[in-house]
Enzyme design. Structure first.
Site, PDB file in Angstrom:
ATOM      1  N   ASN A 211       0.852  -1.204   0.000  1.00  0.00           N
ATOM      2  CA  ASN A 211       0.000   0.000   0.000  1.00  0.00           C
ATOM      3  C   ASN A 211       0.880   1.244   0.000  1.00  0.00           C
ATOM      4  OD1 ASN A 211       0.627   0.743   2.826  1.00  0.00           O
ATOM      5  ND2 ASN A 211      -0.402  -1.193   3.247  1.00  0.00           N
ATOM      6  N   ASP A 279      -3.798  -6.286   4.840  1.00  0.00           N
ATOM      7  CA  ASP A 279      -4.808  -7.134   5.475  1.00  0.00           C
ATOM      8  C   ASP A 279      -4.750  -8.577   4.976  1.00  0.00           C
ATOM      9  OD1 ASP A 279      -5.849  -5.165   7.112  1.00  0.00           O
ATOM     10  OD2 ASP A 279      -7.099  -4.364   5.504  1.00  0.00           O
ATOM     11  N   LYS A 289       9.992 -17.159  -9.855  1.00  0.00           N
ATOM     12  CA  LYS A 289       9.279 -16.061 -10.511  1.00  0.00           C
ATOM     13  C   LYS A 289       8.205 -16.631 -11.450  1.00  0.00           C
ATOM     14  CE  LYS A 289       9.971 -12.178 -13.558  1.00  0.00           C
ATOM     15  NZ  LYS A 289      10.712 -11.762 -14.711  1.00  0.00           N
ATOM     16  N   ASP A 305      -4.316  -9.745  12.678  1.00  0.00           N
ATOM     17  CA  ASP A 305      -4.379  -8.328  13.072  1.00  0.00           C
ATOM     18  C   ASP A 305      -3.483  -8.152  14.302  1.00  0.00           C
ATOM     19  OD1 ASP A 305      -5.182  -5.832  14.293  1.00  0.00           O
ATOM     20  OD2 ASP A 305      -6.821  -5.846  12.841  1.00  0.00           O
ATOM     21  N   LYS A 342     -10.914  -3.300  18.456  1.00  0.00           N
ATOM     22  CA  LYS A 342      -9.484  -3.578  18.639  1.00  0.00           C
ATOM     23  C   LYS A 342      -9.035  -3.273  20.069  1.00  0.00           C
ATOM     24  CE  LYS A 342      -8.387  -3.007  13.773  1.00  0.00           C
ATOM     25  NZ  LYS A 342      -7.263  -3.278  12.880  1.00  0.00           N
TER      26      LYS A 342
HETATM   27  N1  CTP Z   1      -3.454  -3.315  12.070  1.00  0.00           N
HETATM   28  C1  CTP Z   1      -2.632  -4.327  12.525  1.00  0.00           C
HETATM   29  N2  CTP Z   1      -2.584  -5.513  11.851  1.00  0.00           N
HETATM   30  C2  CTP Z   1      -3.324  -5.703  10.757  1.00  0.00           C
HETATM   31  C3  CTP Z   1      -4.163  -4.671  10.274  1.00  0.00           C
HETATM   32  C4  CTP Z   1      -4.196  -3.480  10.956  1.00  0.00           C
HETATM   33  O1  CTP Z   1      -1.939  -4.153  13.526  1.00  0.00           O
HETATM   34  N3  CTP Z   1      -3.257  -6.877  10.140  1.00  0.00           N
HETATM   35  C5  CTP Z   1      -3.520  -2.051  12.830  1.00  0.00           C
HETATM   36  C6  CTP Z   1      -2.922  -0.846  12.119  1.00  0.00           C
HETATM   37  O2  CTP Z   1      -1.550  -0.709  12.444  1.00  0.00           O
HETATM   38  C7  CTP Z   1      -3.762   0.289  12.664  1.00  0.00           C
HETATM   39  C8  CTP Z   1      -5.108  -0.343  12.912  1.00  0.00           C
HETATM   40  O3  CTP Z   1      -4.879  -1.735  12.993  1.00  0.00           O
HETATM   41  O4  CTP Z   1      -3.290   0.748  13.894  1.00  0.00           O
HETATM   42  C9  CTP Z   1      -6.154  -0.064  11.863  1.00  0.00           C
HETATM   43  O5  CTP Z   1      -5.659  -0.328  10.581  1.00  0.00           O
HETATM   44  P1  CTP Z   1      -6.544  -0.020   9.299  1.00  0.00           P
HETATM   45  O6  CTP Z   1      -5.800  -0.462   8.082  1.00  0.00           O
HETATM   46  O7  CTP Z   1      -7.083   1.376   9.371  1.00  0.00           O
HETATM   47  O8  CTP Z   1      -7.785  -0.930   9.551  1.00  0.00           O
HETATM   48  P2  CTP Z   1      -8.044  -2.443   9.292  1.00  0.00           P
HETATM   49  O9  CTP Z   1      -8.218  -3.109  10.598  1.00  0.00           O
HETATM   50  O10 CTP Z   1      -7.030  -3.028   8.379  1.00  0.00           O
HETATM   51  O11 CTP Z   1      -9.482  -2.364   8.611  1.00  0.00           O
HETATM   52  P3  CTP Z   1      -9.910  -1.802   7.167  1.00  0.00           P
HETATM   53  O12 CTP Z   1      -8.713  -1.975   6.263  1.00  0.00           O
HETATM   54  O13 CTP Z   1     -11.050  -2.676   6.820  1.00  0.00           O
HETATM   55  O14 CTP Z   1     -10.301  -0.362   7.385  1.00  0.00           O
END
Ligand code: CTP
Length: 399
Positions: A211, A279, A289, A305, A342
């Site tokens: 990303n 995610d 490759k 997460d 969370k």
């Molecule tokens: N985060 C994490 N581990 C993941 C995904 C997210 O620790 N696998 C943490 C990020 O570091 C951030 C928070 O969760 O502090 C929210 O991340 P965000 O990308 O905004 O949300 P998601 O939980 O991934 O949900 P979505 O992408 O559906 O908004």
């Protein structure tokens, strides 16, 4: 000024007219109980004499990298190890430029390059020199390494012009150092963990899913925690950012590596999860490759997460857990859901649909959602300033 007492300060005086103020810095530091050793650059000696410096500091003055006597004692190493901090005052445009390139052609620059201590710069120069993009760029580079900058102030200059570039007054400089030592004393018992940057989820050895995260906000938070005395570990996905001196940097690629590094570096008193963790990861990562052929289907599976796992863990959960929320719509609603699901103490939410803030920008505009249901909207500001504000709140909560 109690925190200055018994501290060892290495004062580097470079060659500018404000060098006369450095004599007052020595006097004030001594008055408040510090030991002060000084290095004079070649051009500093045009402005202040070694005799004045030695008389005020009551210490030998250091000035020549290549003297037999000094090098037999390895001055460039021993001075940087002896001190509690290094103050460069005045820090001229030339000194700032030299330091930003890692130059080491005299004792002052060599000591700084060899140092493992906090470094403070008190810039002093003509307003045009101060505003020049090269000075700004050089200073930014040093800030990225974790150097702290005191001033400069705005006012009448020795050259007759008016503007920003005057060296901060000695008393204000001493106050700044006093506050630094106070924070170190207060916060050195605290451990902080920060995650930052994107993660790379490999499809094959050369391709990945990721990303737009630059990691800047997380790095600024780590920098601020470090300068406020926290023992700071930064677990970073791939970024182009400089390593911060004094911060324990652990570089990772994937979410899985970030998760393992997080587990290995707990317990902590505060954990700030600013990373934009992917995610999903690729289910069957290819070892070789993938060759171009017809369309391919990628099968993705959910990554763990990290934030949720840690904040819902009975024994691993730090006292303060802060998450981020990157949203393009329904910021309030989504942030509140993340705050509760969370199990965070706060969620720092930003709208990433506006490219002048958030991802890759030096600026951020966030709202903080607290677990007591309060919301605080902060104005747009530099990520470094936002980091300082966040850390200040963490400190007041921990203490
Ligand atoms: N985060 C994490 N581990 C993941 C995904 C997210 O620790 N696998 C943490 C990020 O570091 C951030 C928070 O969760 O502090 C929210 O991340 P965000 O990308 O905004 O949300 P998601 O939980 O991934 O949900 P979505 O992408 O559906 O908004």
């Amino acid at each position: 000024m109690d925190n200055i007492a018994n501290k060892k300060i290495l004062l580097i005086i470079s060659g500018g007219i404000s060098a006369y103020k450095s004599l007052e810095i020595i006097r004030l530091l001594k008055k408040h109980g510090a030991t002060v050793k000084c290095i004079l650059t070649k051009s500093a000696k045009e402005f202040v004499t070694p005799l004045s410096v030695t008389s005020l500091s009551q210490e030998k003055v250091y000035d020549d990298l290549f003297s037999h006597e000094s090098e037999s004692k390895m001055d460039h190493i021993s001075l940087s190890r002896w001190c509690d901090l290094i103050l460069v005052a005045p820090a001229t445009a030339n000194t700032i430029s030299k330091l930003s390139t890692g130059s080491s052609n005299d004792l002052a620059s060599t000591v700084i390059l060899a140092s493992n201590k906090s470094i403070f710069l008190a810039p002093a120069m003509n307003v045009r020199m101060w505003e020049h993009p090269s000075t700004k760029e050089n200073l930014q580079k040093l800030k990225n390494f974790g150097y702290q900058v005191i001033g400069p102030e705005i006012g009448d200059m020795a050259c007759g012009e008016y503007g920003e570039g005057k060296m901060t007054e000695p008393l204000n400089t001493i106050n700044y150092l006093n506050e630094y030592f106070q924070n170190i004393k207060k916060n050195k018992k605290f451990k902080a963990l920060v995650t930052a940057g994107p993660t790379h989820e490999y499809i094959d050895p050369v391709r990945y899913i990721s990303n737009k995260s630059s990691g800047k906000q997380g790095y600024e938070i780590a920098k601020s925690l470090n300068k406020n005395g926290f023992q700071t570990t930064l677990i970073s996905g791939p970024t182009n950012l400089d390593k911060i001196l004094g911060v324990n940097l652990i570089s990772v690629n994937s979410a899985e590596e970030m998760f393992n590094a997080t587990l290995e570096n707990l317990p902590a008193d505060v954990a700030i999860f600013s990373a934009a963790v992917a995610d999903y990861k690729v289910k069957n990562k290819e070892k070789e490759k993938i060759k171009k052929g017809e369309n391919i289907d990628l099968s993705l599976e959910k990554n763990i997460d990290i934030l949720s796992h840690i904040s819902n863990h009975n024994s691993l959960r730090p006292k303060i857990v802060i998450g981020f929320a990157a949203e393009t719509n329904n910021l309030d609603k989504n942030s509140k859901i993340k705050l509760s699901e969370k199990n965070c103490d706060w969620i720092i939410a930003n709208d990433v649909s506006d490219s002048s803030i958030g991802f890759n920008s030096d600026f951020n505009e966030v709202s903080i959602f607290y677990n007591n249901m309060k919301k605080e909207k902060l104005p747009k500001m530099e990520k470094s300033l936002l980091a300082d504000k966040i850390v200040k709140k963490v400190i007041s909560q921990l203490n």
